[in-house]
Design an enzyme around this catalytic site. Sequence first.
Site, mmCIF file in Angstrom:
data_model
loop_
_atom_site.group_PDB
_atom_site.id
_atom_site.type_symbol
_atom_site.label_atom_id
_atom_site.label_comp_id
_atom_site.label_asym_id
_atom_site.label_seq_id
_atom_site.Cartn_x
_atom_site.Cartn_y
_atom_site.Cartn_z
ATOM 1 N N HIS A 195 0.822 -1.206 0.000
ATOM 2 C CA HIS A 195 0.000 0.000 0.000
ATOM 3 C C HIS A 195 0.858 1.259 0.000
ATOM 4 O O HIS A 195 0.510 2.272 -0.595
ATOM 5 C CB HIS A 195 -0.944 -0.003 1.201
ATOM 6 C CG HIS A 195 -2.002 -1.043 1.063
ATOM 7 N ND1 HIS A 195 -2.282 -1.965 2.028
ATOM 8 C CD2 HIS A 195 -2.817 -1.312 0.027
ATOM 9 C CE1 HIS A 195 -3.243 -2.751 1.591
ATOM 10 N NE2 HIS A 195 -3.589 -2.384 0.381
ATOM 11 N N CYS A 501 -1.165 -2.307 -23.756
ATOM 12 C CA CYS A 501 -1.482 -1.627 -22.502
ATOM 13 C C CYS A 501 -0.537 -2.004 -21.363
ATOM 14 O O CYS A 501 -0.757 -1.640 -20.223
ATOM 15 C CB CYS A 501 -2.940 -1.862 -22.103
ATOM 16 S SG CYS A 501 -3.365 -3.572 -21.906
HETATM 17 C C1 PEP Z 1 -0.127 -6.690 -18.556
HETATM 18 O O1 PEP Z 1 0.081 -7.823 -18.121
HETATM 19 O O2 PEP Z 1 0.631 -6.102 -19.351
HETATM 20 C C2 PEP Z 1 -1.332 -5.939 -18.127
HETATM 21 C C3 PEP Z 1 -1.746 -4.875 -18.758
HETATM 22 O O3 PEP Z 1 -1.986 -6.389 -17.034
HETATM 23 P P1 PEP Z 1 -1.461 -6.296 -15.498
HETATM 24 O O4 PEP Z 1 -0.236 -5.428 -15.479
HETATM 25 O O5 PEP Z 1 -2.598 -5.735 -14.725
HETATM 26 O O6 PEP Z 1 -1.164 -7.723 -15.174
#
Ligand code: PEP
Length: 585
Positions: A195, A501
């Site tokens: 956190h 992403c």
């Molecule tokens: C990823 O794995 O790149 C993703 C976008 O998801 P997270 O980072 O939430 O696992």
Amino acid sequence: MKKEDKLVGITIVPGKGIGSAYFIGKGVELPSKVSISRQDVGDQIMLFNAVREQAKREYKALSAPGPSTPAPALQTAITGIYEQILDDPSFIGQVVETISTKLFDLETSIRLVLNDFVSRFNASGTPYLKERSGDIVEVCEKLISYLHQDDGRKKTFLEPVVLIVLRMFTPSDILSYDKSKIQAVVSASGGRTSHAAILARAYSIPVVSDIRDLQKHIYPGEQIFVDADKATVYVRPNPAIVSKFAKQKTFHNELEKLKVKWRRPVYTRDGIQIEVLANVSLPEDVDEANECGADGIGLVRTEYLLSNMKKFPSEEIQYQYYEKIFEKLDNKHCVMRLMDIGGDKVPEFFDMPPEYNPFMGWRAIRILLERKDLFEAQVAAIMKAAKKRSYSIMLPMVTTLQEWQDAKAFIVHVADKLGLKVPHCGVLFEVPLAILEMNTFMKEIDFAAIGTNDLIQYLSAADRNNSKVNYLYNPIEPAFLRIIKNAITISRDNGKPLSICGEMAGNALHTALLVGLGLQRFSVIPRTIPILKEIISKISFAEAAESVLHIDPLDSTEEVSKWLKTLNKRILGDFLEKLPFTTEV
Ligand code: PEP
Ligand code: MG
């Protein structure tokens, strides 16, 4: 004057900061045990109750509604957890028992109980529980601070400081001080998903942890330069480093101007529109996304809704959370990712069987396909909250086509049951088997996204949270770039949009490379959006594609890195050097 000393730890929150060393925390180790007589037991227990109440009042005050930045909501979530610990019967019982049966004073008893909790959490072997031990450290340190007549008021500094935390880093280390003066934190321990780290990230405070024997290397008041991008702490830094950093700092003003400039779409020099979307976790993050000019939301990490919950949130609670996100978005498109529970994100209430290898275990869509009750509640809440707004649903951790088909069929079933339209549905490609079979998925999915954070760790068998194997976790590994290039080509040939992403997309050093590979949709943390848009506006789509052909014969990350530096210099001049949070290629 003593010369520069360089200490290397692990990066918890990237960024850079400079200030004078300010020490906090005594460490969890017990100083000396203090015994009491039997007559004093009652007084010590009463004192315990009084300081517990005082701490609860203080945490409550911290969670009072504040200005609209991402951090207050997080603060509320986090301080809520501390209030729960303060009322936890097992915590209270153990402290009272230590006072009354072992006849130790309150501070000794709290420290003994704390050490016991911390060693049990650490022995559990799961990174999640290890990081949760920071919560109990936080609460106990707070209680002990009252015993030392600390008035609990926020402390201010006259000059910028770097906090040197001698134990595990906790949220109070930030919340108890004037945040505007904290330039960075260096701590003995603390994890990336603790956190404290989440809060530091929200306030853009760089953090490096896991540095041993801090007191041997640093003295109070010494000048410290923290380069958390490189997990490095410079004690008494040489003047050249300090002046380079000062130059980067002036970029902050420029950044404010870019924020205003890029509240509009961006096109490459040859007129190709590139969408830059935001990754968010909490509804409050959408405000920052809007301020930074996000063209929409490319990833909502919905599992963050669970972080301050005692039980799984009902459909109604989820509805309110999604509705807030949609309302703030003002009808820009929003990609809701279904909950990615598992890996290092397991809420305490969730009944998770012990796993040796949680990142390879029961996670995300694997859980939802088995727990249809949770799946239905989430999908129904999203669909109802969306009303007629523009949104789609993304499925995390899909491995096989069968999983996708089962999940899609279930979403259609829920939509039919509610009499609502089936939204566009897509896959987050983050498992190697799925991305290598992308062609097969293309006939059925509406859009694709690549989650490079997980995809890189699974392809290279290098844990994304383990600094020991970080050298293998490299987004510019030629084999990885070929996989990305192939995926972009496949989705373009099938007329399906594709975004990236994972963190790779938000690293400004990779922007020209990704545009050259044909990427037209980025999804990144909000504050990098204006920078990415500025870079994109300097790139020609056709020229970048031409340049990227040169990486085909390269077969090492060193060669790609050298090539990429030259490309960036040619297209962007010294723009990247001025950035305050550039990371290594
Ligand atoms: C990823 O794995 O790149 C993703 C976008 O998801 P997270 O980072 O939430 O696992
Ligand atoms: Mg992922």
